[in-house]
Motif scaffolding. Structure first.
Motif, PDB file in Angstrom:
ATOM      1  N   ARG A 137       3.369   7.098   2.459  1.00  0.00           N
ATOM      2  CA  ARG A 137       4.244   6.779   1.318  1.00  0.00           C
ATOM      3  C   ARG A 137       3.533   5.866   0.329  1.00  0.00           C
ATOM      4  NH1 ARG A 137       8.114   6.106   5.867  1.00  0.00           N
ATOM      5  NH2 ARG A 137       9.237   8.102   6.021  1.00  0.00           N
ATOM      6  N   SER A 138       2.731   4.947   0.855  1.00  0.00           N
ATOM      7  CA  SER A 138       1.966   4.052  -0.020  1.00  0.00           C
ATOM      8  C   SER A 138       0.938   4.834  -0.821  1.00  0.00           C
ATOM      9  CB  SER A 138       1.264   2.972   0.824  1.00  0.00           C
ATOM     10  OG  SER A 138       2.190   2.273   1.633  1.00  0.00           O
ATOM     11  N   VAL A 139       0.289   5.796  -0.163  1.00  0.00           N
ATOM     12  CA  VAL A 139      -0.697   6.633  -0.847  1.00  0.00           C
ATOM     13  C   VAL A 139      -0.017   7.514  -1.888  1.00  0.00           C
ATOM     14  CG1 VAL A 139      -2.264   8.597  -0.503  1.00  0.00           C
ATOM     15  CG2 VAL A 139      -2.405   6.598   0.997  1.00  0.00           C
ATOM     16  N   HIS A 140       1.194   7.974  -1.592  1.00  0.00           N
ATOM     17  CA  HIS A 140       1.909   8.808  -2.556  1.00  0.00           C
ATOM     18  C   HIS A 140       2.165   8.034  -3.844  1.00  0.00           C
ATOM     19  CE1 HIS A 140       5.402  11.089  -4.269  1.00  0.00           C
ATOM     20  NE2 HIS A 140       4.638  12.110  -3.894  1.00  0.00           N
ATOM     21  N   LEU A 141       2.479   6.750  -3.725  1.00  0.00           N
ATOM     22  CA  LEU A 141       2.662   5.933  -4.934  1.00  0.00           C
ATOM     23  C   LEU A 141       1.355   5.822  -5.709  1.00  0.00           C
ATOM     24  CD1 LEU A 141       4.984   3.004  -3.756  1.00  0.00           C
ATOM     25  CD2 LEU A 141       5.542   4.842  -5.365  1.00  0.00           C
ATOM     26  N   ARG A 142       0.248   5.634  -5.005  1.00  0.00           N
ATOM     27  CA  ARG A 142      -1.053   5.545  -5.693  1.00  0.00           C
ATOM     28  C   ARG A 142      -1.432   6.896  -6.311  1.00  0.00           C
ATOM     29  NH1 ARG A 142      -1.858   0.321  -6.901  1.00  0.00           N
ATOM     30  NH2 ARG A 142      -1.955  -1.022  -5.041  1.00  0.00           N
ATOM     31  N   TYR A 143      -1.017   7.949  -5.682  1.00  0.00           N
ATOM     32  CA  TYR A 143      -1.227   9.300  -6.230  1.00  0.00           C
ATOM     33  C   TYR A 143      -0.475   9.445  -7.548  1.00  0.00           C
ATOM     34  CZ  TYR A 143       0.363  14.238  -6.521  1.00  0.00           C
ATOM     35  OH  TYR A 143       0.716  15.501  -6.927  1.00  0.00           O
ATOM     36  N   ARG A 144       0.785   9.014  -7.571  1.00  0.00           N
ATOM     37  CA  ARG A 144       1.566   9.076  -8.812  1.00  0.00           C
ATOM     38  C   ARG A 144       0.979   8.155  -9.868  1.00  0.00           C
ATOM     39  NH1 ARG A 144       7.165   7.710  -6.177  1.00  0.00           N
ATOM     40  NH2 ARG A 144       7.646   7.101  -8.336  1.00  0.00           N
ATOM     41  N   PHE A 195      -0.107  14.147   3.153  1.00  0.00           N
ATOM     42  CA  PHE A 195      -0.572  12.831   2.719  1.00  0.00           C
ATOM     43  C   PHE A 195      -0.905  11.946   3.924  1.00  0.00           C
ATOM     44  CE2 PHE A 195       0.397  14.362  -1.298  1.00  0.00           C
ATOM     45  CZ  PHE A 195       0.213  13.428  -2.303  1.00  0.00           C
ATOM     46  N   ARG A 196      -0.163  12.124   4.992  1.00  0.00           N
ATOM     47  CA  ARG A 196      -0.443  11.349   6.195  1.00  0.00           C
ATOM     48  C   ARG A 196      -1.825  11.714   6.752  1.00  0.00           C
ATOM     49  NH1 ARG A 196       4.325  12.098   9.522  1.00  0.00           N
ATOM     50  NH2 ARG A 196       3.486  14.165   9.906  1.00  0.00           N
ATOM     51  N   THR A 197      -2.088  13.011   6.846  1.00  0.00           N
ATOM     52  CA  THR A 197      -3.379  13.464   7.377  1.00  0.00           C
ATOM     53  C   THR A 197      -4.530  12.990   6.505  1.00  0.00           C
ATOM     54  OG1 THR A 197      -2.365  15.417   8.368  1.00  0.00           O
ATOM     55  CG2 THR A 197      -4.749  15.482   8.000  1.00  0.00           C
ATOM     56  N   ARG A 198      -4.384  13.163   5.177  1.00  0.00           N
ATOM     57  CA  ARG A 198      -5.454  12.774   4.256  1.00  0.00           C
ATOM     58  C   ARG A 198      -5.648  11.257   4.244  1.00  0.00           C
ATOM     59  NH1 ARG A 198      -7.154  16.434   0.456  1.00  0.00           N
ATOM     60  NH2 ARG A 198      -6.955  18.569   1.275  1.00  0.00           N
TER      61      ARG A 198
END
Length: 582
Positions: free
Chosen positions: A184-191, A237-240
């Protein structure tokens, strides 16, 4: 490895041969075990060169008075030409004095064995699995991981040197809730990488080290997952994210010279069905049953607590204070259940297991040891050896005060930052200058201080001094030689005596699984070297290089070269390089 016995090994063999003779003569009963017989330096050097407890530990099964047995042993030792005296002390300890040639022979052994001096076949080529670090894959390595990483890696080097085959393993905890938080943290950085302004809410990982992961995903997928439901992007996103974090962790560990042989995934373990297989094995052996978990002890249970039937492991059978659940009420595996299966997996390909854990996990040691005992032997009596070494945290200091570094990762001091400041070898050696279960302060000023109080400097400086002398002598056309070593006197013999302890220190440290013992030994050897060196400050004839006596100089350089070899060998076991100059 050169087939040559070192001083302690040769004299231990001599003691054993004497005891074997006493068995043959009937003084000792047939089948007497010599396993508890030791040979070591006496606590007081004035008592002799070696001491053995043979009479003390063997007298009772022989039905003899310890001094009476000691007299029988010393009577036989007196006939050996390499022993000048064998005296009985106290209730039956035996102190031996060696002929000077014994020390000169040990110098020759060090020169002949070189990098193999101290290497042992004690391990018998048995496989030891050492699991260490195993930090959650949610960010860079920080100083909280450093000490356990060094202790585990140094232990691996020690056990390999002592004749074991070692598997260095990292357990990737990628199946718990924390990796969903990471995703979820990475998803925010992705956005954010797509141009959106984001605020990292409390409970997610705020570190900027996640920005490159988000940018990589944005470049690959565009805005495909920007507004998509979590269920669509979370597994990917979890795997990556885990893969990116593990790449970062490997890089951080590499700054300390650490490279694991095996990375085992918790998620893959569970997906493979091995956890279920472990449960079934335990059920087949009546070690897991469906029962009601006891209410919390020592206090009234919470108002919402109610008895629930769960699969429980019979850990009380192996010394735990209560049986432990391996699954939660929702059917998910408990941490203990997953760890149980993981250790079952490890035990399939190892003769012994060692885990290096933070001291905050002390409360789970008893139950996991019970589980391993169960999984490797249905009755626990013939279980595979398993040890857990607990490591205390490290307090960062500067000038005697708690130190806060600038943090490139947002909220913690990274291992890479510290290594960059003081160097790999300083960090590694310092982490081994106290027992792992003792508190440690890492003072940035003290670890680079050029003083006797800084063990890293003190040991490195001893080696640098030796190398400096060898270079200076080479410029004078003098090389180390054993041609005149018989001119070495008591001070030199005392230095050789310390060096001669290295092989037995290796074996003792390996048996105890305590690599810090080698760091302690190296400090003592360095202290002896510096003390000998300082004799030359007031007595020029005691210097390594005596310009008017090239033969004596060559002999002392032969001694210096041997001491330098032992220091290099010890440092190599710990993963530390020996410096040529300072």
């Amino acid at each position: 490895m050169t087939e040559r016995k070192t001083l302690y090994a040769a004299h231990a063999a001599l003691i054993e041969s004497v005891l074997t003779e006493l068995v043959a003569e009937g003084t000792l009963p047939a089948g007497t075990s010599f396993a508890n017989v030791t040979l070591e330096p006496p606590r007081d050097a004035s008592h002799g060169d070696l001491a053995t407890n043979a009479a003390m530990v063997l007298a009772k099964p022989a039905g003899l008075n310890p001094r009476e047995l000691a007299e029988a042993i010393t009577g036989k030792l007196a006939a050996h030409p390499g022993i000048t005296s064998s005296d009985i002390a106290g209730p039956g300890f035996i102190n031996l004095r060696l002929a000077p040639q014994a020390w000169l022979d040990e110098l020759a052994a060090i020169a002949a064995m070189g990098g193999d001096y101290g290497r042992s076949a004690m391990g018998g080529d048995k496989v030891v699995n050492i699991e260490y670090v195993s930090a959650n894959p949610t960010g860079p390595m920080h100083m909280g991981h450093c000490r356990g990483a060094v202790v585990g890696d140094a232990l691996a080097g020690l056990l390999e040197f002592a004749g074991h085959r070692v598997t260095k393993e990292y357990y990737v905890n990628d199946a718990g809730a924390q990796v969903d938080v990471l995703a979820r943290s990475v998803h925010l950085r992705y956005r954010e990488a797509l141009g959106e302004t984001v605020v990292i809410p409390e409970g997610l990982y705020p570190g900027e080290y996640l920005k490159p992961v988000g940018e990589t995903l944005a470049a690959e997928f565009g805005d495909r997952y920007a507004a998509a439901p979590e269920a669509e992007w979370l597994p990917l996103f979890r795997t990556r994210a885990v893969a990116a974090m593990m790449d970062m962790i490997r890089e951080d560990l590499a700054t300390l010279g650490i490279k694991h042989d095996l990375f085992s995934s918790e998620a893959e373990l569970q997906a493979s069905g091995k956890v279920d297989a472990a449960e079934q094995w335990l059920r087949d052996h009546d070690l897991v049953y469906d029962g009601v978990l006891e209410a919390p002890k020592g206090k009234a249970p919470p108002e919402d607590w109610e008895p629930v039937q769960l699969p429980l492991f019979r850990s009380t059978k192996f010394g735990d204070d209560q049986d432990r659940p391996i699954k939660k009420s929702n059917g998910a595996w408990t941490y203990f259940g997953a760890d149980l299966a993981y250790h079952f997996q490890k035990a399939q390909s190892a003769d012994a297991l060692v885990d290096i854990w933070g001291a905050d996990h002390a409360g789970t040691v008893k139950r996991i040891k019970a589980a391993v005992a169960a999984l490797t032997s249905a009755d626990g009596a013939t279980a595979k050896p398993f040890e857990v070494k607990l490591v205390q945290m490290v307090q960062l200091m500067k000038g005697g005060q708690p130190f806060k570094m600038s943090k490139r990762s947002g909220n913690f001091v990274t291992l890479a930052d510290v290594v960059e400041m003081v160097g790999k070898d300083v960090v590694r050696f310092t982490m081994l200058t106290r027992k792992p279960d003792a508190q440690m302060d890492f003072d940035f000023d003290k670890v680079v201080e050029a003083s006797k109080d800084n063990p890293v400097f003190y040991v490195q400086y001893a080696h640098a001094r030796i190398r400096s002398s060898l270079r200076k002598a080479a410029e004078m056309g003098i090389t180390p030689s054993d041609a005149a070593v018989d001119r070495l006197g008591p001070e030199e013999h005392a230095l050789i005596a310390r060096a001669a302890q290295f092989p037995r220190e290796i074996e003792a440290a390996a048996r105890a699984r305590e690599p810090h013992r080698i760091a302690f030994y190296l400090y003592d050897l360095a202290a002896d070297l510096h003390s000998y060196w300082n004799l030359g400050n007031d007595r020029p004839e005691k210097r390594f290089i005596v310009e008017q006596d090239s033969a004596l100089t060559a002999a002392r350089l032969f001694l210096a070269s041997a001491i330098g070899q032992v220091i290099r060998n010890g440092l190599a076991v710990l993963g530390v390089e020996a410096v040529e100059s300072m």
